[in-house]
Design a protein around this motif. Structure first.
Motif, PDB file in Angstrom:
ATOM      1  N   SER A 176       0.830  -1.205   0.000  1.00 42.03           N
ATOM      2  CA  SER A 176       0.000   0.000   0.000  1.00 42.03           C
ATOM      3  C   SER A 176       0.867   1.258   0.000  1.00 42.03           C
ATOM      4  O   SER A 176       1.427   1.633   1.022  1.00 42.03           O
ATOM      5  CB  SER A 176      -0.915   0.012   1.222  1.00 42.03           C
ATOM      6  OG  SER A 176      -1.797  -1.072   1.163  1.00 42.03           O
ATOM      7  N   VAL A 177       0.983   1.876  -1.167  1.00 41.46           N
ATOM      8  CA  VAL A 177       1.691   3.150  -1.311  1.00 41.46           C
ATOM      9  C   VAL A 177       0.859   4.042  -2.216  1.00 41.46           C
ATOM     10  O   VAL A 177       0.046   3.565  -3.001  1.00 41.46           O
ATOM     11  CB  VAL A 177       3.112   2.976  -1.906  1.00 41.46           C
ATOM     12  CG1 VAL A 177       3.996   2.196  -0.968  1.00 41.46           C
ATOM     13  CG2 VAL A 177       3.063   2.325  -3.263  1.00 41.46           C
ATOM     14  N   SER A 198       6.667   6.185  -7.073  1.00 40.13           N
ATOM     15  CA  SER A 198       7.899   6.812  -6.583  1.00 40.13           C
ATOM     16  C   SER A 198       8.165   6.485  -5.113  1.00 40.13           C
ATOM     17  O   SER A 198       9.293   6.610  -4.639  1.00 40.13           O
ATOM     18  CB  SER A 198       7.856   8.326  -6.789  1.00 40.13           C
ATOM     19  OG  SER A 198       6.799   8.888  -6.055  1.00 40.13           O
ATOM     20  N   ASP A 199       7.121   6.030  -4.388  1.00 38.79           N
ATOM     21  CA  ASP A 199       7.286   5.668  -2.973  1.00 38.79           C
ATOM     22  C   ASP A 199       7.872   4.274  -2.785  1.00 38.79           C
ATOM     23  O   ASP A 199       8.287   3.920  -1.680  1.00 38.79           O
ATOM     24  CB  ASP A 199       5.941   5.748  -2.246  1.00 38.79           C
ATOM     25  CG  ASP A 199       5.398   7.156  -2.182  1.00 38.79           C
ATOM     26  OD1 ASP A 199       6.196   8.112  -2.285  1.00 38.79           O
ATOM     27  OD2 ASP A 199       4.173   7.311  -2.041  1.00 38.79           O
ATOM     28  N   LEU A 200       7.896   3.462  -3.845  1.00 36.88           N
ATOM     29  CA  LEU A 200       8.420   2.104  -3.740  1.00 36.88           C
ATOM     30  C   LEU A 200       9.938   2.101  -3.844  1.00 36.88           C
ATOM     31  O   LEU A 200      10.515   2.835  -4.647  1.00 36.88           O
ATOM     32  CB  LEU A 200       7.848   1.225  -4.855  1.00 36.88           C
ATOM     33  CG  LEU A 200       6.371   0.890  -4.754  1.00 36.88           C
ATOM     34  CD1 LEU A 200       5.877   0.241  -6.037  1.00 36.88           C
ATOM     35  CD2 LEU A 200       6.117  -0.027  -3.578  1.00 36.88           C
ATOM     36  N   PRO A 201      10.607   1.258  -3.063  1.00 33.24           N
ATOM     37  CA  PRO A 201      12.067   1.178  -3.158  1.00 33.24           C
ATOM     38  C   PRO A 201      12.484   0.457  -4.446  1.00 33.24           C
ATOM     39  O   PRO A 201      11.724  -0.337  -5.008  1.00 33.24           O
ATOM     40  CB  PRO A 201      12.459   0.359  -1.924  1.00 33.24           C
ATOM     41  CG  PRO A 201      11.252  -0.457  -1.613  1.00 33.24           C
ATOM     42  CD  PRO A 201      10.063   0.375  -2.027  1.00 33.24           C
ATOM     43  N   SER A 216      20.199   4.025 -12.590  1.00 25.29           N
ATOM     44  CA  SER A 216      19.433   5.252 -12.404  1.00 25.29           C
ATOM     45  C   SER A 216      17.970   4.902 -12.197  1.00 25.29           C
ATOM     46  O   SER A 216      17.516   3.828 -12.590  1.00 25.29           O
ATOM     47  CB  SER A 216      19.593   6.208 -13.588  1.00 25.29           C
ATOM     48  OG  SER A 216      18.977   5.682 -14.738  1.00 25.29           O
ATOM     49  N   SER A 217      17.251   5.819 -11.566  1.00 22.55           N
ATOM     50  CA  SER A 217      15.831   5.623 -11.286  1.00 22.55           C
ATOM     51  C   SER A 217      15.147   6.979 -11.338  1.00 22.55           C
ATOM     52  O   SER A 217      15.645   7.949 -10.749  1.00 22.55           O
ATOM     53  CB  SER A 217      15.664   4.994  -9.900  1.00 22.55           C
ATOM     54  OG  SER A 217      14.307   4.856  -9.575  1.00 22.55           O
ATOM     55  N   SER A 218      14.029   7.052 -12.076  1.00 27.03           N
ATOM     56  CA  SER A 218      13.294   8.316 -12.153  1.00 27.03           C
ATOM     57  C   SER A 218      11.800   8.031 -12.153  1.00 27.03           C
ATOM     58  O   SER A 218      11.361   6.948 -12.520  1.00 27.03           O
ATOM     59  CB  SER A 218      13.694   9.100 -13.395  1.00 27.03           C
ATOM     60  OG  SER A 218      13.373   8.373 -14.562  1.00 27.03           O
ATOM     61  N   SER A 219      11.026   9.024 -11.739  1.00 27.70           N
ATOM     62  CA  SER A 219       9.572   8.869 -11.626  1.00 27.70           C
ATOM     63  C   SER A 219       8.860  10.017 -12.304  1.00 27.70           C
ATOM     64  O   SER A 219       9.376  11.132 -12.380  1.00 27.70           O
ATOM     65  CB  SER A 219       9.138   8.863 -10.166  1.00 27.70           C
ATOM     66  OG  SER A 219       9.752   7.836  -9.464  1.00 27.70           O
ATOM     67  N   SER A 220       7.654   9.716 -12.802  1.00 28.41           N
ATOM     68  CA  SER A 220       6.737  10.748 -13.259  1.00 28.41           C
ATOM     69  C   SER A 220       5.407  10.482 -12.569  1.00 28.41           C
ATOM     70  O   SER A 220       5.345   9.670 -11.653  1.00 28.41           O
ATOM     71  CB  SER A 220       6.600  10.727 -14.781  1.00 28.41           C
ATOM     72  OG  SER A 220       5.965   9.546 -15.201  1.00 28.41           O
ATOM     73  N   ASP A 221       4.342  11.121 -13.000  1.00 28.98           N
ATOM     74  CA  ASP A 221       3.050  10.972 -12.319  1.00 28.98           C
ATOM     75  C   ASP A 221       2.591   9.521 -12.195  1.00 28.98           C
ATOM     76  O   ASP A 221       2.197   9.082 -11.133  1.00 28.98           O
ATOM     77  CB  ASP A 221       1.963  11.761 -13.059  1.00 28.98           C
ATOM     78  CG  ASP A 221       2.154  13.258 -12.900  1.00 28.98           C
ATOM     79  OD1 ASP A 221       2.866  13.674 -11.961  1.00 28.98           O
ATOM     80  OD2 ASP A 221       1.600  14.000 -13.713  1.00 28.98           O
ATOM     81  N   LYS A 222       2.624   8.766 -13.272  1.00 31.03           N
ATOM     82  CA  LYS A 222       2.071   7.408 -13.265  1.00 31.03           C
ATOM     83  C   LYS A 222       3.069   6.333 -13.683  1.00 31.03           C
ATOM     84  O   LYS A 222       2.688   5.203 -13.972  1.00 31.03           O
ATOM     85  CB  LYS A 222       0.870   7.340 -14.209  1.00 31.03           C
ATOM     86  CG  LYS A 222      -0.249   8.262 -13.849  1.00 31.03           C
ATOM     87  CD  LYS A 222      -1.281   7.528 -13.075  1.00 31.03           C
ATOM     88  CE  LYS A 222      -2.428   8.485 -12.794  1.00 31.03           C
ATOM     89  NZ  LYS A 222      -3.279   8.026 -11.788  1.00 31.03           N
ATOM     90  N   SER A 223       4.364   6.666 -13.744  1.00 27.67           N
ATOM     91  CA  SER A 223       5.338   5.658 -14.160  1.00 27.67           C
ATOM     92  C   SER A 223       6.645   5.803 -13.386  1.00 27.67           C
ATOM     93  O   SER A 223       6.921   6.825 -12.765  1.00 27.67           O
ATOM     94  CB  SER A 223       5.607   5.758 -15.662  1.00 27.67           C
ATOM     95  OG  SER A 223       6.280   6.951 -15.967  1.00 27.67           O
ATOM     96  N   ARG A 224       7.429   4.751 -13.453  1.00 24.22           N
ATOM     97  CA  ARG A 224       8.753   4.716 -12.807  1.00 24.22           C
ATOM     98  C   ARG A 224       9.696   4.030 -13.783  1.00 24.22           C
ATOM     99  O   ARG A 224       9.391   2.951 -14.290  1.00 24.22           O
ATOM    100  CB  ARG A 224       8.642   3.932 -11.506  1.00 24.22           C
ATOM    101  CG  ARG A 224       9.927   3.653 -10.796  1.00 24.22           C
ATOM    102  CD  ARG A 224      10.258   4.780  -9.816  1.00 24.22           C
ATOM    103  NE  ARG A 224      11.410   4.437  -9.029  1.00 24.22           N
ATOM    104  CZ  ARG A 224      11.354   3.933  -7.806  1.00 24.22           C
ATOM    105  NH1 ARG A 224      10.196   3.745  -7.231  1.00 24.22           N
ATOM    106  NH2 ARG A 224      12.452   3.646  -7.174  1.00 24.22           N
TER     107      ARG A 224
END
Length: 80
Positions: free
Chosen positions: A6-7, A11-14, A42-50
């Motif tokens: 539950s996140v 972007s909150d997931l490790p 590398s790791s990046s996030s947007s509104d609905k994707s990672r």
């Protein structure tokens, strides 16, 4: 497909959540044994994707240890 804890957003997931789901022994890259030397470059996030850029070593059908590189994007489905 992997179910996340539950996140509120991806972007909150490790990073370990994604590498664990991708590199499990029964996954795409584990046909001849679980991949080794997994690294998140590398790791990046947007509104609905990672998106993650990964390097790892996987066994080939002839048993050779082959270096690999992957770009992975996880998408959060609508309504979730």
């Amino acid at each position: 497909m992997a179910r996340s804890p539950s996140v509120s957003s991806l972007s909150d997931l490790p990073d370990k959540f994604f590498t664990g789901a991708i590199f499990q022994a029964q996954g795409r890259f584990g046909a001849y044994g679980a991949p080794t030397d997994v690294r998140v470059l590398s790791s990046s996030s947007s509104d609905k994707s990672r998106s993650l850029e990964l390097s790892f070593r996987a066994l080939s059908p002839n048993g050779a240890d082959v270096p690999r590189h992957a770009l992975v994007t996880a998408v959060q489905p609508e309504g979730s």
